[in-house]
Design a protein around this motif. Structure first.
Motif, PDB file in Angstrom:
ATOM      1  N   MET A  79       0.798  -1.259   0.049  1.00 60.01           N
ATOM      2  CA  MET A  79      -0.187   0.057   0.044  1.00 60.01           C
ATOM      3  C   MET A  79       1.011   1.191  -0.134  1.00 60.01           C
ATOM      4  O   MET A  79       1.611   1.226   0.676  1.00 60.01           O
ATOM      5  N   ALA A  80       0.696   2.068  -0.920  1.00 55.69           N
ATOM      6  CA  ALA A  80       1.335   3.513  -0.986  1.00 55.69           C
ATOM      7  C   ALA A  80       0.283   4.610  -0.737  1.00 55.69           C
ATOM      8  O   ALA A  80      -0.661   4.489  -0.737  1.00 55.69           O
ATOM      9  N   SER A  90       2.445 -13.179  -2.087  1.00 59.22           N
ATOM     10  CA  SER A  90       1.400 -13.268  -1.357  1.00 59.22           C
ATOM     11  C   SER A  90       0.034 -12.525  -2.148  1.00 59.22           C
ATOM     12  O   SER A  90      -1.009 -13.174  -2.369  1.00 59.22           O
ATOM     13  N   HIS A  91       0.290 -11.445  -2.778  1.00 63.25           N
ATOM     14  CA  HIS A  91      -0.431 -10.713  -3.699  1.00 63.25           C
ATOM     15  C   HIS A  91       0.161  -9.719  -4.265  1.00 63.25           C
ATOM     16  O   HIS A  91       1.360  -9.399  -4.003  1.00 63.25           O
ATOM     17  N   LEU A  92      -0.399  -8.921  -5.395  1.00 67.11           N
ATOM     18  CA  LEU A  92       0.459  -8.078  -5.972  1.00 67.11           C
ATOM     19  C   LEU A  92       0.371  -6.404  -5.600  1.00 67.11           C
ATOM     20  O   LEU A  92      -0.043  -5.540  -6.535  1.00 67.11           O
ATOM     21  N   ILE A 150       1.763  -3.211  -4.107  1.00 64.88           N
ATOM     22  CA  ILE A 150       3.166  -2.423  -4.100  1.00 64.88           C
ATOM     23  C   ILE A 150       4.059  -2.736  -2.654  1.00 64.88           C
ATOM     24  O   ILE A 150       5.186  -2.956  -3.256  1.00 64.88           O
ATOM     25  N   ASP A 151       3.601  -2.911  -1.683  1.00 63.87           N
ATOM     26  CA  ASP A 151       4.339  -3.192  -0.486  1.00 63.87           C
ATOM     27  C   ASP A 151       4.767  -4.403  -0.445  1.00 63.87           C
ATOM     28  O   ASP A 151       5.548  -4.811   0.232  1.00 63.87           O
ATOM     29  N   HIS A 152       4.426  -5.576  -1.154  1.00 64.39           N
ATOM     30  CA  HIS A 152       4.807  -6.662  -1.522  1.00 64.39           C
ATOM     31  C   HIS A 152       5.705  -7.101  -2.515  1.00 64.39           C
ATOM     32  O   HIS A 152       6.383  -8.197  -2.664  1.00 64.39           O
ATOM     33  N   VAL A 153       5.522  -6.244  -3.736  1.00 63.48           N
ATOM     34  CA  VAL A 153       6.213  -6.857  -4.934  1.00 63.48           C
ATOM     35  C   VAL A 153       7.054  -5.816  -5.700  1.00 63.48           C
ATOM     36  O   VAL A 153       7.830  -6.046  -6.593  1.00 63.48           O
ATOM     37  N   ALA A 160      -0.486 -12.909   4.945  1.00 67.32           N
ATOM     38  CA  ALA A 160      -0.623 -11.788   4.056  1.00 67.32           C
ATOM     39  C   ALA A 160      -1.338 -10.591   4.635  1.00 67.32           C
ATOM     40  O   ALA A 160      -1.206 -10.262   5.879  1.00 67.32           O
ATOM     41  N   ASP A 161      -2.274  -9.891   3.900  1.00 69.72           N
ATOM     42  CA  ASP A 161      -2.857  -8.584   4.407  1.00 69.72           C
ATOM     43  C   ASP A 161      -4.431  -9.216   4.786  1.00 69.72           C
ATOM     44  O   ASP A 161      -5.325  -8.023   4.654  1.00 69.72           O
ATOM     45  N   ALA A 162      -4.813 -10.438   5.093  1.00 64.76           N
ATOM     46  CA  ALA A 162      -5.968 -10.758   5.426  1.00 64.76           C
ATOM     47  C   ALA A 162      -6.238 -10.174   6.855  1.00 64.76           C
ATOM     48  O   ALA A 162      -7.136  -9.603   7.345  1.00 64.76           O
ATOM     49  N   PRO A 176       2.736  -9.426   8.092  1.00 63.88           N
ATOM     50  CA  PRO A 176       3.564  -8.462   7.300  1.00 63.88           C
ATOM     51  C   PRO A 176       3.641  -6.921   7.755  1.00 63.88           C
ATOM     52  O   PRO A 176       4.502  -6.463   7.960  1.00 63.88           O
ATOM     53  N   HIS A 177       2.255  -6.631   8.266  1.00 58.74           N
ATOM     54  CA  HIS A 177       2.107  -5.309   8.863  1.00 58.74           C
ATOM     55  C   HIS A 177       2.110  -5.185  10.388  1.00 58.74           C
ATOM     56  O   HIS A 177       1.620  -4.227  10.682  1.00 58.74           O
ATOM     57  N   PHE A 178       2.073  -6.345  11.172  1.00 62.33           N
ATOM     58  CA  PHE A 178       2.058  -6.200  12.539  1.00 62.33           C
ATOM     59  C   PHE A 178       3.387  -5.794  13.102  1.00 62.33           C
ATOM     60  O   PHE A 178       4.581  -5.878  12.192  1.00 62.33           O
TER      61      PHE A 178
HETATM   62 ZN   LIG Z   1       0.378  -4.993   2.370  1.00 58.65          ZN
END
Ligand SMILES: [Zn+2]
Length: 304
Positions: free
Chosen positions: A1-2, A124-126, A128-131, A234-236, A281-283
């Motif tokens: 996420m940006a 995990s998904h496409l 921005i903060d992951h790829v 992931a971001d679930a 990843p965001h914890f």
């Molecule tokens: Zn994310």
């Protein structure tokens, strides 16, 4: 996420860091990519009391979002697996580079892991903060020896020529960013991206599990060794308090919010009932811990 750039956007100070732990025989390393601050929309006025200059909005204006990746070393096969790639170099074509993120390679170096050492890169998904850390500006792979894997469903969705996100209530700049980023990944990956189906054991001991709703074809990874299990969520779930206390509340980053809520509730039930550890990843760093019941609430117990 940006986030959209803004003149009043504070710049975070972040440093490279890593944290090592084990899942059975597997050696796991939490790797910080840094953090970003996402602007929050203004609070609505309290019912019956319009907000005035005398009662300013006291809420924080930005949400602090850590970004952490996970490396898994498998002694039996000698493989090194990296899950997601952080903001990386964030090419100019994808927006302004994040001054406070993109530190994954520094954190890997601190942990004694080189980009060359990565054999398998699981996406995990496409977002921005992951790829955004997958490719250099010239299109070459940041992890030159690695085979990059993504879910067939995610690739099929973003490969369509008539992607229609109009029905999603997600923020407009998030939609625009996702179109840009997925096109960037697909352009560079060409035939070099390997796809898996949700449910596949992609690497011995690491199985992709569907976590739909946040992003098309999003998957988590169930990492198991010697009766010990860690689930990469992931971001679930994206916030160590909010996601657990109010899983039914829409996250403005979730492309399909109703589906994301169902996924989030199911995931939290799985984690709290199975005793598995999780990595989100965001914890807060180091991002792994346990979702536990405390009375009638779920709470996050970091690094336990
Ligand atoms: Zn994310």
């Amino acid at each position: 996420m940006a986030q959209p750039t803004g003149a009043d956007q504070p710049v975070l100070e972040t440093t490279a860091r890593f944290h090592r732990f084990q899942v059975g025989k597997l050696i796991c390393t939490s790797l910080s990519d840094g953090a970003i601050q996402v602007p929050l929309p203004p609070s609505p006025p309290a019912p019956g009391a319009a907000q005035t200059a005398a009662t300013p909005d006291a809420r924080p204006r930005f949400l602090y979002v850590p970004i952490n990746c996970l490396a898994v070393q498998i002694p039996d096969t000698g493989q090194t697996v990296l899950i997601d790639s952080g903001f990386g170099l964030t090419p100019e074509t994808l927006g302004k580079p994040m001054q406070s993120a993109g530190r994954l390679l520094e954190s890997m170096q601190a942990a004694g892991l080189s980009a060359d050492a990565v054999d398998v890169l699981l996406i995990s998904h496409l977002d921005i903060d992951h790829v955004a850390g997958l490719y250099n500006a010239d299109g070459t792979q940041v992890f030159p020896r690695a085979t990059y894997y993504a879910s067939a469903e995610a690739i099929a969705f973003w490969s369509k020529t008539d992607i229609d996100l109009s029905a999603s209530p997600v923020l407009p700049w998030v939609k625009a960013e996702r179109l840009l980023v997925s096109a960037h990944v697909l352009k560079h990956s060409a035939e070099h991206l390997t796809v898996f189906q949700a449910g596949d054991e992609v690497v011995p001991g690491i199985t992709a599990t569907p976590l739909p709703g946040h992003a098309p074809g999003q998957v988590g990874f169930v990492i198991t060794s010697e009766d010990d299990t860690l689930l990469y969520t992931a971001d679930a779930i994206t916030h160590a308090v909010v996601s657990l206390a109010t899983p039914h509340v829409y996250n403005p980053m979730d492309l399909e919010p109703d589906l994301a809520v169902t996924t989030r509730k199911d995931l939290l039930a799985t984690l709290s009932e199975s005793g598995w550890r999780s990595f989100s990843p965001h914890f807060p760093f180091p991002s792994w811990g346990r979702v536990q019941k405390e009375g009638d609430k779920l709470v996050w117990k970091p690094a336990e």
